[in-house]
Design a protein around this motif. Structure first.
Motif, PDB file in Angstrom:
ATOM      1  N   GLY A 111       0.775  -1.223   0.000  1.00 29.94           N
ATOM      2  CA  GLY A 111       0.000   0.000   0.000  1.00 29.94           C
ATOM      3  C   GLY A 111       0.808   1.275   0.000  1.00 29.94           C
ATOM      4  O   GLY A 111       0.237   2.373  -0.002  1.00 29.94           O
ATOM      5  N   GLU A 112       2.126   1.172  -0.029  1.00 29.82           N
ATOM      6  CA  GLU A 112       3.002   2.335   0.063  1.00 29.82           C
ATOM      7  C   GLU A 112       3.462   2.765  -1.327  1.00 29.82           C
ATOM      8  O   GLU A 112       3.796   1.935  -2.161  1.00 29.82           O
ATOM      9  CB  GLU A 112       4.219   1.949   0.910  1.00 29.82           C
ATOM     10  N   VAL A 171       1.447   2.961  -6.253  1.00 27.59           N
ATOM     11  CA  VAL A 171       1.427   2.090  -5.077  1.00 27.59           C
ATOM     12  C   VAL A 171       2.177   0.804  -5.391  1.00 27.59           C
ATOM     13  O   VAL A 171       1.971   0.182  -6.441  1.00 27.59           O
ATOM     14  CB  VAL A 171      -0.025   1.771  -4.660  1.00 27.59           C
ATOM     15  N   GLU A 175       1.223  -7.530  -1.940  1.00 28.44           N
ATOM     16  CA  GLU A 175       0.564  -7.544  -0.632  1.00 28.44           C
ATOM     17  C   GLU A 175       1.546  -7.814   0.493  1.00 28.44           C
ATOM     18  O   GLU A 175       1.278  -7.490   1.650  1.00 28.44           O
ATOM     19  CB  GLU A 175      -0.548  -8.588  -0.615  1.00 28.44           C
TER      20      GLU A 175
END
Length: 235
Positions: A111-112, A171, A175
């Motif tokens: 998510g970064e 992004v 995961e």
């Protein structure tokens, strides 16, 4: 390293293929001192040029280039300098990779984005604190010579390539970090990613204890012998 295999009682040796990924605004020239040293140890070396100047290319497209470059090679060890820490794990989800070796590298989490990483990792604060400790003005204008080239012989200085902002806006698509053996090499004198910051980041995000060598952020230019010793020692 050479991996020893046994086929019908006969020992065979298989060489490692080191896949060397440059950092931001750089290309395969960054590795020009490291390549002959690794080959002198009997290894294959692949040095793909990532599409750093392409405004349509994010980290997945960077990984596409690497995957194309390693076709036909085996026993892959992917070595990721700096920003390539975002790319190497994506490559490891697409082709068989025996090991990832991070070199003064950014280590993302799910998510970064690349832009967010500077704050979420604590990198910017760590660089500022390190500047204060070492007597540099943390509010000065950014000087690439002072940050990146302070220990690199001037004969090796080159104008950086253009670096698109596209990867930093994207992004990171995974995961989690892939289930691949991961090691790290950190430079004691890195002014961009101070060594204490790197050790903590690697411990928290990957549970990895790095190998420390002399030099600044660009050890392939400043300390190629030390970097190669570390890479070969890791295997």
């Amino acid at each position: 390293m050479w991996t020893v295999l046994s086929v019908s009682g006969v020992s065979l040796a298989r060489m490692t293929t080191y896949v060397l990924l440059p950092g931001a605004a750089s290309d395969s020239r960054y590795w020009r001192l490291v390549v002959p040293l690794l080959r002198a140890h009997g290894h294959e070396v692949v040095t793909p040029d990532l599409p750093c100047e392409d405004d349509t290319a994010g980290f997945e497209e960077y990984a596409d280039v690497v995957v194309d470059a390693v076709r036909g090679y085996s026993d892959l060890v992917v070595v990721a300098q700096s920003m390539a820490g975002f790319t190497a794990p994506i490559v490891a989800t697409r082709v068989p990779v025996r090991r990832i070796v991070l070199v003064n590298a950014m280590v993302p989490v799910a998510g970064e984005t690349g832009d967010q990483w500077w704050a979420t990792s604590g990198s910017s604060a760590a660089m500022r604190a390190n500047d204060v400790r070492e007597g540099r003005d943390p509010n000065r204008e950014f000087d690439p010579v002072e940050v990146f080239l302070h220990d690199v012989p001037e004969a090796l200085w080159e104008e950086p390539l253009g670096q698109s902002g596209r990867p930093f806006e994207t992004v990171w698509p995974l995961e989690r970090w892939p289930d691949v053996a991961t090691s790290a090499v950190v430079s004691a004198g890195d002014r961009l990613f101070p060594v204490g910051f790197q050790r903590e980041l690697l411990r928290v995000r990957l549970g990895v204890e790095p190998v420390e060598i002399d030099g600044g952020h660009l050890p392939a230019l400043a300390n190629p012998d030390g970097l190669v010793r570390a890479l070969v020692g890791i295997g």
